[in-house]
Design an enzyme around this catalytic site. Structure first.
Site, PDB file in Angstrom:
ATOM      1  N   HIS A 186      11.889  57.413  -5.457  1.00 23.21           N
ATOM      2  CA  HIS A 186      13.058  56.620  -5.856  1.00 23.21           C
ATOM      3  C   HIS A 186      13.996  57.545  -6.631  1.00 23.21           C
ATOM      4  O   HIS A 186      13.564  58.303  -7.496  1.00 23.21           O
ATOM      5  CB  HIS A 186      12.593  55.450  -6.732  1.00 23.21           C
ATOM      6  N   ASN A 199      21.719  55.978  -8.525  1.00 27.91           N
ATOM      7  CA  ASN A 199      20.558  55.110  -8.333  1.00 27.91           C
ATOM      8  C   ASN A 199      20.995  53.852  -7.571  1.00 27.91           C
ATOM      9  O   ASN A 199      21.726  53.026  -8.122  1.00 27.91           O
ATOM     10  CB  ASN A 199      19.994  54.761  -9.715  1.00 27.91           C
ATOM     11  N   CYS A 251      13.586  48.315  -8.122  1.00 24.78           N
ATOM     12  CA  CYS A 251      13.758  49.522  -7.284  1.00 24.78           C
ATOM     13  C   CYS A 251      12.528  49.802  -6.427  1.00 24.78           C
ATOM     14  O   CYS A 251      12.571  50.642  -5.532  1.00 24.78           O
ATOM     15  CB  CYS A 251      14.062  50.720  -8.160  1.00 24.78           C
TER      16      CYS A 251
HETATM   17  O1  UT7 Z   1      15.626  52.563 -11.297  1.00 20.27           O
HETATM   18  C1  UT7 Z   1      15.137  52.276 -12.558  1.00 20.27           C
HETATM   19  C2  UT7 Z   1      16.305  52.176 -13.471  1.00 20.27           C
HETATM   20  N1  UT7 Z   1      16.386  53.009 -14.601  1.00 20.27           N
HETATM   21  C3  UT7 Z   1      16.036  54.286 -14.802  1.00 20.27           C
HETATM   22  O2  UT7 Z   1      15.397  54.903 -14.043  1.00 20.27           O
HETATM   23  C4  UT7 Z   1      16.490  54.902 -16.073  1.00 20.27           C
HETATM   24  C5  UT7 Z   1      15.465  55.815 -16.704  1.00 20.27           C
HETATM   25  N2  UT7 Z   1      16.029  56.461 -17.862  1.00 20.27           N
HETATM   26  C6  UT7 Z   1      16.881  57.510 -17.771  1.00 20.27           C
HETATM   27  O3  UT7 Z   1      17.193  57.961 -16.680  1.00 20.27           O
HETATM   28  C7  UT7 Z   1      17.383  58.128 -19.039  1.00 20.27           C
HETATM   29  O4  UT7 Z   1      16.681  57.589 -20.141  1.00 20.27           O
HETATM   30  C8  UT7 Z   1      18.918  57.947 -19.255  1.00 20.27           C
HETATM   31  C9  UT7 Z   1      19.666  58.780 -18.227  1.00 20.27           C
HETATM   32  C10 UT7 Z   1      19.273  56.484 -19.123  1.00 20.27           C
HETATM   33  C11 UT7 Z   1      19.307  58.432 -20.644  1.00 20.27           C
HETATM   34  O5  UT7 Z   1      18.988  59.784 -20.807  1.00 20.27           O
HETATM   35  P1  UT7 Z   1      18.360  60.321 -22.166  1.00 20.27           P
HETATM   36  O6  UT7 Z   1      18.222  61.769 -22.032  1.00 20.27           O
HETATM   37  O7  UT7 Z   1      17.119  59.509 -22.395  1.00 20.27           O
HETATM   38  O8  UT7 Z   1      19.511  59.999 -23.211  1.00 20.27           O
HETATM   39  P2  UT7 Z   1      19.469  59.017 -24.451  1.00 20.27           P
HETATM   40  O9  UT7 Z   1      19.466  57.586 -24.004  1.00 20.27           O
HETATM   41  O10 UT7 Z   1      18.362  59.449 -25.383  1.00 20.27           O
HETATM   42  O11 UT7 Z   1      20.868  59.343 -25.127  1.00 20.27           O
HETATM   43  C12 UT7 Z   1      21.143  60.618 -25.669  1.00 20.27           C
HETATM   44  C13 UT7 Z   1      22.578  60.620 -26.175  1.00 20.27           C
HETATM   45  C14 UT7 Z   1      22.920  59.429 -27.061  1.00 20.27           C
HETATM   46  O12 UT7 Z   1      23.758  59.913 -28.108  1.00 20.27           O
HETATM   47  P3  UT7 Z   1      23.169  60.201 -29.565  1.00 20.27           P
HETATM   48  O13 UT7 Z   1      22.629  58.884 -30.025  1.00 20.27           O
HETATM   49  O14 UT7 Z   1      22.116  61.241 -29.373  1.00 20.27           O
HETATM   50  O15 UT7 Z   1      24.387  60.671 -30.293  1.00 20.27           O
HETATM   51  C15 UT7 Z   1      23.717  58.518 -26.152  1.00 20.27           C
HETATM   52  O16 UT7 Z   1      24.628  57.731 -26.873  1.00 20.27           O
HETATM   53  O17 UT7 Z   1      23.492  60.559 -25.071  1.00 20.27           O
HETATM   54  C16 UT7 Z   1      24.439  59.512 -25.301  1.00 20.27           C
HETATM   55  N3  UT7 Z   1      24.857  58.964 -23.992  1.00 20.27           N
HETATM   56  C17 UT7 Z   1      25.882  59.463 -23.301  1.00 20.27           C
HETATM   57  N4  UT7 Z   1      26.732  60.466 -23.526  1.00 20.27           N
HETATM   58  C18 UT7 Z   1      27.665  60.736 -22.603  1.00 20.27           C
HETATM   59  C19 UT7 Z   1      24.295  57.947 -23.307  1.00 20.27           C
HETATM   60  N5  UT7 Z   1      24.961  57.763 -22.143  1.00 20.27           N
HETATM   61  C20 UT7 Z   1      25.942  58.698 -22.125  1.00 20.27           C
HETATM   62  C21 UT7 Z   1      26.941  59.018 -21.179  1.00 20.27           C
HETATM   63  N6  UT7 Z   1      27.778  60.033 -21.467  1.00 20.27           N
HETATM   64  N7  UT7 Z   1      27.080  58.348 -20.014  1.00 20.27           N
END
Ligand code: UT7
Length: 339
Positions: free
Chosen positions: A256, A286, A116
Site C-alpha cells: 500500500h 495515498n 486502505c
Molecule cells: O493509508 C493509511 C493512512 N495513513 C498513513 O499511512 C499515515 C502514516 N503516517 C505518516 O505517513 C506520517 O506520520 C506523516 C507523513 C503523516 C507525518 O510525518 P512525521 O514525520 O510523523 O511528521 P510529524 O507528524 O511528527 O510532524 C513533524 C512536523 C510537525 O511540526 P513540529 O511540531 O515538529 O514543529 C508538523 O506540524 O512537521 C509538521 N508538518 C508539516 N510541515 C510542513 C506536518 N505536516 C506538514 C506539512 N508541511 N504538510
C-alpha cells in the site's frame, strides 16, 4: 485457503482523474513545502477528481479496462465488490452504481469497507467464493475520491491523499497459480486513530458538525505510522508461510502506497532489496483502497511481473485493518488500455 481450485487475477485496469495537483500547488493551499512532503512521504503529486466525478465513475472506468484486459464481458461477471471508504453516498452501495454503469446484469454487488486494506480484503473474499464453486468471475475494485473528505486547511493530512481506482477480474486459473496464501486482520481498538467522525448514525450531520470540520479525515499520523510498520512485515510473512514461499523467493512486493518510509521498513523486515518493491507513491500519493490495484496494474503494464513470478500484496488502513496475499502470477499477456 487449501482447496483444489486455483484462483487468480485474469485482468487488470486502473483510472485516475486527469487533474494533477503538484506539491508546488499544495504550497499555495497550505503552509507546506515540496521538500517537507517529499522527504517525509515520497509524494510529488496527486490526482484529483473534477466536481462532476464521484467514486463510482472512477470505479467504472477502471473496471471497464480490467474487463477488456481479461477478455470478459460485463454479463459474465457474477459479483462486484467495491472496496471504498468514500462511496458516492451511504446507500445505495457504490458497487450497485457500478453494476448499473457496466450493465453487469448477472452480478450481485456489495461494498466492502476495510480502509486502505480494502482491495486485498476484497481479493481474499472473491477467492473464497470462486474456490467454493459459488461464483466463477468476480470484479474487485478499489476506488476512492478522498479529495472530497480531505480538510484542505489541515496540512498534516491534505498533502497525503489522492483520487483513483484500480480493478481486477478474479477467476479460476491453471493449477498452482493465483492466490497461494493470504492473511487479514483487524484491531478495532485503534479505530480512533484514523476516522471520518461525523455523517454516520453516531454523529449525524448538523450545522455544528460541519462548522467543527468533523466530516473530514482525522488522523493520528504518528500512531498509524507505527502500526503500519509493525503489521506490513508481519502480515506479509504470514501469507508467505502459508504459501510455502520464502521471502527471498519474492519477485515483487506491491505495498500500500501511504508513505515511502513505511514501504522501506516493510522491505527491510522482509529483507527485500528495493528493486523488488514497486513504488509509485510519488505520482499518486495515498489513494487508499485503490493504491494496491493501481500499483499492480502499472507493474504488469511495465513488464515488472511475468508468468510464474511470486507477487506479494500487502496493505494496512483505517479500522485498523491489515491484509496481504501471495500470488503466483498467472497471466502471460496483458492488454491493458492506456489511460
Ligand atoms: O493509508 C493509511 C493512512 N495513513 C498513513 O499511512 C499515515 C502514516 N503516517 C505518516 O505517513 C506520517 O506520520 C506523516 C507523513 C503523516 C507525518 O510525518 P512525521 O514525520 O510523523 O511528521 P510529524 O507528524 O511528527 O510532524 C513533524 C512536523 C510537525 O511540526 P513540529 O511540531 O515538529 O514543529 C508538523 O506540524 O512537521 C509538521 N508538518 C508539516 N510541515 C510542513 C506536518 N505536516 C506538514 C506539512 N508541511 N504538510
Amino acid at each position: 485457503m487449501k482447496n483444489e481450485k486455483s484462483v487468480g487475477i485474469i485482468g487488470l485496469g486502473y483510472y485516475v482523474p486527469e487533474k494533477i495537483l503538484t506539491n508546488q500547488d499544495m504550497e499555495k493551499i497550505v503552509e507546506t513545502s515540496d521538500e517537507w512532503i517529499f522527504e517525509r512521504t515520497g509524494i510529488r503529486q496527486r490526482h484529483v477528481a473534477d466536481a462532476e466525478m464521484a467514486t463510482s465513475d472512477l470505479a467504472t472506468r477502471a473496471a471497464q479496462k480490467a474487463l477488456a484486459d481479461a477478455g470478459v464481458t460485463a454479463e459474465e461477471i457474477d459479483l462486484i465488490i467495491v472496496a471504498t471508504a468514500t462511496p458516492d453516498m451511504v446507500f445505495p452501495s457504490t458497487s450497485c452504481l457500478v453494476q448499473a454503469n457496466l450493465k453487469a446484469t448477472n452480478a450481485a454487488a456489495f461494498d466492502l469497507l476495510a480502509g486502505c486494506s480494502g482491495f486485498v480484503y476484497g481479493s481474499i473474499v472473491a477467492t473464497q467464493f470462486i474456490k467454493a464453486g459459488f461464483y466463477k468471475k468476480i470484479l474487485v475494485i478499489g476506488a476512492e475520491t478522498l479529495s472530497r473528505i480531505m480538510d484542505w486547511t489541515d496540512r498534516a493530512t491534505c498533502v497525503l491523499f489522492g483520487d483513483g481506482a484500480g480493478a481486477a477480474v478474479f477467476a479460476e486459473t491453471e493449477p498452482g497459480f493465483g492466490i497461494l496464501g493470504a492473511d487479514m486482520g483487524a484491531d478495532g481498538t485503534g479505530g480512533d486513530l484514523l476516522k471520518q467522525p461525523a455523517g454516520g448514525t453516531r454523529m449525524p450531520a448538523t450545522p455544528e458538525t460541519i462548522t467543527n470540520r468533523l466530516h473530514f479525515i482525522h488522523m493520528n499520523g504518528n500512531e498509524v505510522f507505527k502500526f503500519a510498520v509493525k503489521v506490513m512485515g508481519e502480515s506479509a510473512l504470514k501469507s508467505l508461510a502459508e504459501a510455502g514461499i520464502a521471502p527471498e523467493e519474492v519477485d515483487l512486493l506491491i505495498p500500500h502506497q501511504a508513505n515511502i518510509r513505511i514501504i522501506q521498513s516493510a522491505a527491510k523486515r522482509l529483507k527485500l532489496p528495493l528493486e523488488k518493491v514497486f513504488i509509485n507513491i510519488h505520482n499518486y500519493a495515498n489513494t487508499s483502497s485503490a493504491s494496491i490495484p493501481i500499483a499492480l496494474t502499472e507493474a504488469v503494464e511495465s513488464g515488472r511481473i511475468k508468468k510464474g513470478d511470486n507477487v506479494v500484496l500487502v496493505g494496512f488502513g483505517a479500522g485498523l485493518t491489515w491484509a496481504s496475499c501471495v500470488l503466483k502470477w498467472y497471466k502471460e499477456e496483458t492488454h491493458i488500455a492506456k489511460q
